[in-house]
Write an enzyme that holds these catalytic residues in place. Structure first.
Site, PDB file in Angstrom:
ATOM      1  N   LYS A  58     -12.639 -41.725 -42.506  1.00  0.00           N
ATOM      2  CA  LYS A  58     -13.464 -42.027 -41.321  1.00  0.00           C
ATOM      3  C   LYS A  58     -12.604 -42.489 -40.147  1.00  0.00           C
ATOM      4  O   LYS A  58     -12.933 -42.251 -38.985  1.00  0.00           O
ATOM      5  CB  LYS A  58     -14.516 -43.089 -41.646  1.00  0.00           C
ATOM      6  CG  LYS A  58     -15.845 -42.490 -42.064  1.00  0.00           C
ATOM      7  CD  LYS A  58     -15.893 -41.988 -43.479  1.00  0.00           C
ATOM      8  CE  LYS A  58     -15.872 -40.543 -43.696  1.00  0.00           C
ATOM      9  NZ  LYS A  58     -15.865 -40.146 -45.110  1.00  0.00           N
ATOM     10  N   GLY A 122      -6.031 -51.254 -67.658  1.00  0.00           N
ATOM     11  CA  GLY A 122      -6.825 -51.832 -68.736  1.00  0.00           C
ATOM     12  C   GLY A 122      -7.280 -50.769 -69.711  1.00  0.00           C
ATOM     13  O   GLY A 122      -7.583 -49.639 -69.329  1.00  0.00           O
ATOM     14  N   GLY A 188     -12.456 -25.155 -51.331  1.00  0.00           N
ATOM     15  CA  GLY A 188     -13.646 -25.983 -51.522  1.00  0.00           C
ATOM     16  C   GLY A 188     -14.240 -26.375 -50.180  1.00  0.00           C
ATOM     17  O   GLY A 188     -13.608 -27.085 -49.409  1.00  0.00           O
ATOM     18  N   GLY A 190     -16.870 -28.281 -49.752  1.00  0.00           N
ATOM     19  CA  GLY A 190     -17.782 -29.395 -50.031  1.00  0.00           C
ATOM     20  C   GLY A 190     -17.586 -30.472 -48.977  1.00  0.00           C
ATOM     21  O   GLY A 190     -16.970 -30.245 -47.930  1.00  0.00           O
ATOM     22  N   VAL A 191     -18.092 -31.652 -49.269  1.00  0.00           N
ATOM     23  CA  VAL A 191     -18.072 -32.745 -48.283  1.00  0.00           C
ATOM     24  C   VAL A 191     -16.637 -33.065 -47.856  1.00  0.00           C
ATOM     25  O   VAL A 191     -16.326 -33.133 -46.660  1.00  0.00           O
ATOM     26  CB  VAL A 191     -18.744 -33.998 -48.888  1.00  0.00           C
ATOM     27  CG1 VAL A 191     -18.674 -35.162 -47.913  1.00  0.00           C
ATOM     28  CG2 VAL A 191     -20.182 -33.692 -49.267  1.00  0.00           C
ATOM     29  N   ALA A 277      -9.594 -29.164 -52.529  1.00  0.00           N
ATOM     30  CA  ALA A 277     -10.717 -30.125 -52.420  1.00  0.00           C
ATOM     31  C   ALA A 277     -11.890 -29.574 -53.221  1.00  0.00           C
ATOM     32  O   ALA A 277     -12.942 -29.253 -52.671  1.00  0.00           O
ATOM     33  CB  ALA A 277     -11.088 -30.336 -50.954  1.00  0.00           C
ATOM     34  N   ARG A 280     -14.194 -33.969 -57.825  1.00  0.00           N
ATOM     35  CA  ARG A 280     -13.522 -35.090 -58.472  1.00  0.00           C
ATOM     36  C   ARG A 280     -14.004 -35.206 -59.911  1.00  0.00           C
ATOM     37  O   ARG A 280     -15.100 -34.771 -60.248  1.00  0.00           O
ATOM     38  CB  ARG A 280     -13.801 -36.396 -57.693  1.00  0.00           C
ATOM     39  CG  ARG A 280     -13.276 -36.301 -56.255  1.00  0.00           C
ATOM     40  CD  ARG A 280     -13.489 -37.588 -55.484  1.00  0.00           C
ATOM     41  NE  ARG A 280     -12.799 -38.724 -56.060  1.00  0.00           N
ATOM     42  CZ  ARG A 280     -11.513 -39.013 -55.870  1.00  0.00           C
ATOM     43  NH1 ARG A 280     -10.758 -38.240 -55.108  1.00  0.00           N
ATOM     44  NH2 ARG A 280     -10.979 -40.075 -56.429  1.00  0.00           N
ATOM     45  N   HIS A 452     -36.792 -46.985 -26.332  1.00  0.00           N
ATOM     46  CA  HIS A 452     -36.515 -45.789 -25.541  1.00  0.00           C
ATOM     47  C   HIS A 452     -35.449 -46.098 -24.505  1.00  0.00           C
ATOM     48  O   HIS A 452     -35.534 -47.141 -23.856  1.00  0.00           O
ATOM     49  CB  HIS A 452     -37.773 -45.308 -24.836  1.00  0.00           C
ATOM     50  CG  HIS A 452     -37.520 -44.148 -23.929  1.00  0.00           C
ATOM     51  ND1 HIS A 452     -37.326 -42.868 -24.409  1.00  0.00           N
ATOM     52  CD2 HIS A 452     -37.376 -44.074 -22.572  1.00  0.00           C
ATOM     53  CE1 HIS A 452     -37.097 -42.055 -23.382  1.00  0.00           C
ATOM     54  NE2 HIS A 452     -37.115 -42.771 -22.268  1.00  0.00           N
TER      55      HIS A 452
HETATM   56  P1  FAD Z   1     -12.716 -45.890 -57.319  1.00  0.00           P
HETATM   57  O1  FAD Z   1     -12.900 -46.180 -55.885  1.00  0.00           O
HETATM   58  O2  FAD Z   1     -12.022 -44.624 -57.696  1.00  0.00           O
HETATM   59  O3  FAD Z   1     -11.954 -47.144 -57.931  1.00  0.00           O
HETATM   60  C1  FAD Z   1     -11.570 -47.195 -59.253  1.00  0.00           C
HETATM   61  C2  FAD Z   1     -10.422 -48.168 -59.387  1.00  0.00           C
HETATM   62  O4  FAD Z   1     -10.170 -48.404 -60.762  1.00  0.00           O
HETATM   63  C3  FAD Z   1      -9.122 -47.642 -58.801  1.00  0.00           C
HETATM   64  O5  FAD Z   1      -8.477 -48.666 -58.108  1.00  0.00           O
HETATM   65  C4  FAD Z   1      -8.333 -47.225 -60.036  1.00  0.00           C
HETATM   66  O6  FAD Z   1      -6.930 -47.264 -59.821  1.00  0.00           O
HETATM   67  C5  FAD Z   1      -8.781 -48.277 -61.028  1.00  0.00           C
HETATM   68  N1  FAD Z   1      -8.662 -47.907 -62.425  1.00  0.00           N
HETATM   69  C6  FAD Z   1      -9.034 -46.761 -63.037  1.00  0.00           C
HETATM   70  N2  FAD Z   1      -8.821 -46.825 -64.355  1.00  0.00           N
HETATM   71  C7  FAD Z   1      -8.278 -48.036 -64.593  1.00  0.00           C
HETATM   72  C8  FAD Z   1      -7.824 -48.698 -65.754  1.00  0.00           C
HETATM   73  N3  FAD Z   1      -7.915 -48.125 -66.961  1.00  0.00           N
HETATM   74  N4  FAD Z   1      -7.294 -49.932 -65.619  1.00  0.00           N
HETATM   75  C9  FAD Z   1      -7.211 -50.522 -64.420  1.00  0.00           C
HETATM   76  N5  FAD Z   1      -7.642 -49.959 -63.291  1.00  0.00           N
HETATM   77  C10 FAD Z   1      -8.166 -48.735 -63.369  1.00  0.00           C
HETATM   78  N6  FAD Z   1     -17.947 -42.001 -50.669  1.00  0.00           N
HETATM   79  C11 FAD Z   1     -18.868 -42.437 -49.800  1.00  0.00           C
HETATM   80  O7  FAD Z   1     -19.856 -43.038 -50.229  1.00  0.00           O
HETATM   81  N7  FAD Z   1     -18.729 -42.248 -48.459  1.00  0.00           N
HETATM   82  C12 FAD Z   1     -17.672 -41.584 -47.940  1.00  0.00           C
HETATM   83  O8  FAD Z   1     -17.571 -41.426 -46.719  1.00  0.00           O
HETATM   84  C13 FAD Z   1     -16.676 -41.100 -48.822  1.00  0.00           C
HETATM   85  N8  FAD Z   1     -15.603 -40.453 -48.348  1.00  0.00           N
HETATM   86  C14 FAD Z   1     -14.630 -40.046 -49.221  1.00  0.00           C
HETATM   87  C15 FAD Z   1     -13.529 -39.382 -48.712  1.00  0.00           C
HETATM   88  C16 FAD Z   1     -12.512 -38.950 -49.552  1.00  0.00           C
HETATM   89  C17 FAD Z   1     -11.309 -38.244 -48.982  1.00  0.00           C
HETATM   90  C18 FAD Z   1     -12.618 -39.220 -50.958  1.00  0.00           C
HETATM   91  C19 FAD Z   1     -11.518 -38.806 -51.882  1.00  0.00           C
HETATM   92  C20 FAD Z   1     -13.724 -39.877 -51.469  1.00  0.00           C
HETATM   93  C21 FAD Z   1     -14.743 -40.283 -50.612  1.00  0.00           C
HETATM   94  N9  FAD Z   1     -15.891 -40.927 -51.081  1.00  0.00           N
HETATM   95  C22 FAD Z   1     -16.851 -41.344 -50.208  1.00  0.00           C
HETATM   96  C23 FAD Z   1     -16.096 -41.183 -52.516  1.00  0.00           C
HETATM   97  C24 FAD Z   1     -15.775 -42.634 -52.835  1.00  0.00           C
HETATM   98  O9  FAD Z   1     -14.424 -42.890 -52.507  1.00  0.00           O
HETATM   99  C25 FAD Z   1     -16.038 -42.898 -54.305  1.00  0.00           C
HETATM  100  O10 FAD Z   1     -17.368 -42.551 -54.617  1.00  0.00           O
HETATM  101  C26 FAD Z   1     -15.820 -44.364 -54.639  1.00  0.00           C
HETATM  102  O11 FAD Z   1     -14.513 -44.766 -54.323  1.00  0.00           O
HETATM  103  C27 FAD Z   1     -16.097 -44.617 -56.116  1.00  0.00           C
HETATM  104  O12 FAD Z   1     -15.954 -45.962 -56.388  1.00  0.00           O
HETATM  105  P2  FAD Z   1     -15.541 -46.493 -57.815  1.00  0.00           P
HETATM  106  O13 FAD Z   1     -15.417 -47.970 -57.683  1.00  0.00           O
HETATM  107  O14 FAD Z   1     -16.435 -45.930 -58.843  1.00  0.00           O
HETATM  108  O15 FAD Z   1     -14.098 -45.863 -58.107  1.00  0.00           O
HETATM  109  P1  AMP Z   2     -17.368 -31.019 -53.797  1.00  0.00           P
HETATM  110  O1  AMP Z   2     -17.623 -31.109 -55.273  1.00  0.00           O
HETATM  111  O2  AMP Z   2     -18.559 -31.283 -52.927  1.00  0.00           O
HETATM  112  O3  AMP Z   2     -16.159 -31.793 -53.359  1.00  0.00           O
HETATM  113  O4  AMP Z   2     -17.006 -29.496 -53.525  1.00  0.00           O
HETATM  114  C1  AMP Z   2     -15.973 -28.796 -54.167  1.00  0.00           C
HETATM  115  C2  AMP Z   2     -16.228 -27.313 -53.984  1.00  0.00           C
HETATM  116  O5  AMP Z   2     -15.093 -26.568 -54.415  1.00  0.00           O
HETATM  117  C3  AMP Z   2     -17.413 -26.802 -54.791  1.00  0.00           C
HETATM  118  O6  AMP Z   2     -18.378 -26.292 -53.904  1.00  0.00           O
HETATM  119  C4  AMP Z   2     -16.828 -25.671 -55.657  1.00  0.00           C
HETATM  120  O7  AMP Z   2     -17.670 -24.560 -55.727  1.00  0.00           O
HETATM  121  C5  AMP Z   2     -15.542 -25.298 -54.913  1.00  0.00           C
HETATM  122  N1  AMP Z   2     -14.529 -24.663 -55.771  1.00  0.00           N
HETATM  123  C6  AMP Z   2     -14.160 -25.022 -57.032  1.00  0.00           C
HETATM  124  N2  AMP Z   2     -13.169 -24.195 -57.518  1.00  0.00           N
HETATM  125  C7  AMP Z   2     -12.901 -23.276 -56.539  1.00  0.00           C
HETATM  126  C8  AMP Z   2     -11.989 -22.164 -56.394  1.00  0.00           C
HETATM  127  N3  AMP Z   2     -11.128 -21.797 -57.368  1.00  0.00           N
HETATM  128  N4  AMP Z   2     -12.004 -21.457 -55.229  1.00  0.00           N
HETATM  129  C9  AMP Z   2     -12.845 -21.804 -54.237  1.00  0.00           C
HETATM  130  N5  AMP Z   2     -13.728 -22.838 -54.306  1.00  0.00           N
HETATM  131  C10 AMP Z   2     -13.764 -23.577 -55.425  1.00  0.00           C
END
Ligand code: FAD
Ligand code: AMP
Length: 480
Positions: A58, A122, A188, A190-191, A277, A280, A452
């Site tokens: 962001k 962990g 990809g 996607g978002v 992309a 995940r 408004h």
């Molecule tokens: P995470 O944020 O992944 O945190 C998990 C933590 O646990 C990490 O620090 C990891 O290192 C740690 N961990 C894992 N396993 C272990 C272990 N065994 N021992 C110790 N530590 C461990 N979501 C939104 O809602 N809005 C957005 O705008 C948005 N933008 C995004 C943009 C990008 C580029 C990406 C990649 C993701 C985005 N997301 C967004 C998704 C969002 O980041 C995730 O949904 C969110 O971070 C998930 O939170 P979480 O706490 O489940 O996991």
């Molecule tokens: P998101 O899960 O929203 O991050 O989106 C990921 C996107 O990547 C999905 O819409 C998938 O269909 C697309 N995708 C996955 N594998 C491939 C590939 N080999 N070539 C092109 N697109 C892909």
């Protein structure tokens, strides 16, 4: 640290750190184990969201939008900004500063709430014990009455497109480019692919090509909204190629060549940088020892019930590592719910009202049912659509693209879904979320007064449109 804690949280992302804070607020002696380290190798809380996800993306989206405005849009306002130029190093430093401030803020909150933050990896053992391995390889064992697993997720990798080549990166790499790639490929649409593509296109990439395996653009969104998003993003120069599955890649000098299949035809394309992309996956490998007998599903998600209980008594799992959308706010709400359950309170998450946002320009946001999902089950509903071109505020902002759409049950008028594309829809969607959370109807929104001129008035007009009585637009979609 006491020998036995009340709660051990594994993971300090938005799911885990929020769970830990709420546990501490409820008087529970809480330990939070997390293995994230910053580029300097220092442990930092915040997980994916703060370090390489929501916040840095962001930050770059905001900066790149300002750049585009200064380059191309201020003139229309009579503001003449000559010799606008890009200082990417400064933009990246700003992003990193914001990340640093926010992650330090979490560390402060841990301290203030007396949460014991333990850097290290962990692993859940039997009997609610956790083995922590630190960066030097040292181990120790902790135990607690309750364990909350919040290990988050990692980018999916494609065997056909290994990240080994320097031109090929995942989302974390794409947030850290030190030069604007001239020709950028993204696998990809996607978002994450769309947000990152927007950043680098705005910052001057000559071409941004998104290759998407699925034939439908944003299938999880409302079809009308997705179509509008596709049209507007294509007009900005995002070359979105649907039904295009990438099957191989190879380095060609400093560039990367990919091959992709579109139906029967095979094509190739060459890029300076390529972002993978494609989604995940849960970060659950080696999270639990076999002896713990924790159940996972076939995708590696930790198996949980509606209230995030795993198959093991006293062990909960939340966030990206469990079913549901991989969104920060969804994980945080699960964290609060689980903390309250542990403290003996009643708690649940309303999964019907999880908002989704794509932070492109315009922003796309939605909550609840899509129109196509309602049609698929033969639901009897009414739709109200209000175009932002009819909003005085949107026009004054120079942001007239997009619309607000509300869906309501025909018999009861209860709101079933909201779909928006336009400026600040990440904020506007909250109006629909609140209304739905309170079990509201389109009539409730229609009876509410909005300032408004404001963008919020468009939500009001869409609610009026459900009943065919929008005041500032001709009813395109008359109620059936
Ligand atoms: P995470 O944020 O992944 O945190 C998990 C933590 O646990 C990490 O620090 C990891 O290192 C740690 N961990 C894992 N396993 C272990 C272990 N065994 N021992 C110790 N530590 C461990 N979501 C939104 O809602 N809005 C957005 O705008 C948005 N933008 C995004 C943009 C990008 C580029 C990406 C990649 C993701 C985005 N997301 C967004 C998704 C969002 O980041 C995730 O949904 C969110 O971070 C998930 O939170 P979480 O706490 O489940 O996991
Ligand atoms: P998101 O899960 O929203 O991050 O989106 C990921 C996107 O990547 C999905 O819409 C998938 O269909 C697309 N995708 C996955 N594998 C491939 C590939 N080999 N070539 C092109 N697109 C892909």
């Amino acid at each position: 640290m006491s020998a036995k804690a009340d709660v051990i949280v594994i993971g300090a992302g938005p799911a885990g750190y929020v769970a830990a804070i709420r546990c501490a607020q409820l008087g529970l002696n809480t330990v939070c184990v997390d293995d994230w380290v910053d580029p300097q190798g220092q442990p930092v809380p915040g997980g994916t969201c703060l370090n390489v996800g929501c916040i840095p993306s962001k930050s770059l989206l905001e900066s790149s939008e300002r750049y585009v405005q200064a380059l191309h849009e201020l003139g229309d306002h009579g503001v003449i900004a000559s010799s606008v130029s890009l200082d990417l190093e400064r933009m990246q430093a700003r992003k990193q500063r914001i990340v640093g401030e926010l992650t330090q803020g979490i560390a402060q909150l841990f301290k203030a709430n007396r949460i014991d933050w333990v850097p290290g990896r962990g692993q859940l053992l039997a009997e609610r014990c956790v083995r922590v391995t630190d960066s030097a390889g040292g181990t120790r064992e902790l135990s607690a009455d309750h364990i909350i697993l919040a290990p988050g997720s990692l980018p999916v990798q494609l065997d056909a497109v290994p990240l080994a080549a320097p031109q090929v990166v995942d989302s974390s790499g794409a947030l850290a480019f030190t030069e604007v790639p001239r020709h950028l490929g993204i696998i990809g649409a996607g978002v994450i692919g769309l947000e990152l593509g927007s950043v680098w296109r705005r910052l001057g990439a000559e071409s941004v090509t998104l290759l998407e395996a699925q034939a439908e653009f944003l299938p999880m969104a409302d079809t009308q909204t997705a179509r509008e998003a596709q049209r507007l993003l294509r007009a900005q120069g995002l070359d979105i190629r649907l039904a295009s599955r990438v099957v191989s890649s190879q380095s060609v000098g400093a560039k990367v060549e990919i091959r992709y299949q579109e139906g029967e035809a095979e094509h190739s394309a060459v890029f300076d940088k390529l972002i993978v992309a494609v989604g995940r996956r849960p970060n659950t490998e080696s999270l639990a020892a076999d002896a713990a007998t924790l159940l996972f599903d076939e995708w590696g998600l930790i198996h949980v019930d509606e209230q995030c209980r795993t198959n093991l008594p006293g062990v909960y799992a939340i966030g990206d590592a469990v079913r549901g959308p991989m969104l920060a706010h969804k994980g945080s709400e699960e964290g609060v719910m689980v903390a309250e359950l542990i403290a003996g309170k009643a708690a649940k998450v309303n999964y019907e009202t999880v908002p989704s946002v794509i932070y492109t320009r315009p922003e796309v946001a939605w909550v609840g049912q899509t129109e196509q999902a309602l049609q698929a089950v033969g639901a009897d509903y009414r739709a109200g659509v209000f175009p932002l071109a009819a909003s005085g505020r949107a026009r004054a902002m120079g942001e007239r693209d997009g619309f607000i759409k509300l869906l309501a049950d025909r018999a009861t008028d209860r709101l079933l879904g909201a779909h928006m594309i336009g400026p600040h829809c990440s904020e506007l969607i909250a109006e629909a979320v609140i209304a739905m959370q309170l079990g509201g109807s389109s009539e409730d929104l229609a009876l509410t007064m909005f300032a408004h001129p404001s963008l919020s008035e468009s939500v009001h007009e869409a609610a009026l449109a459900v009943d065919g009585r929008a005041l500032h637009s001709m009813a395109k979609r008359r109620p059936r």
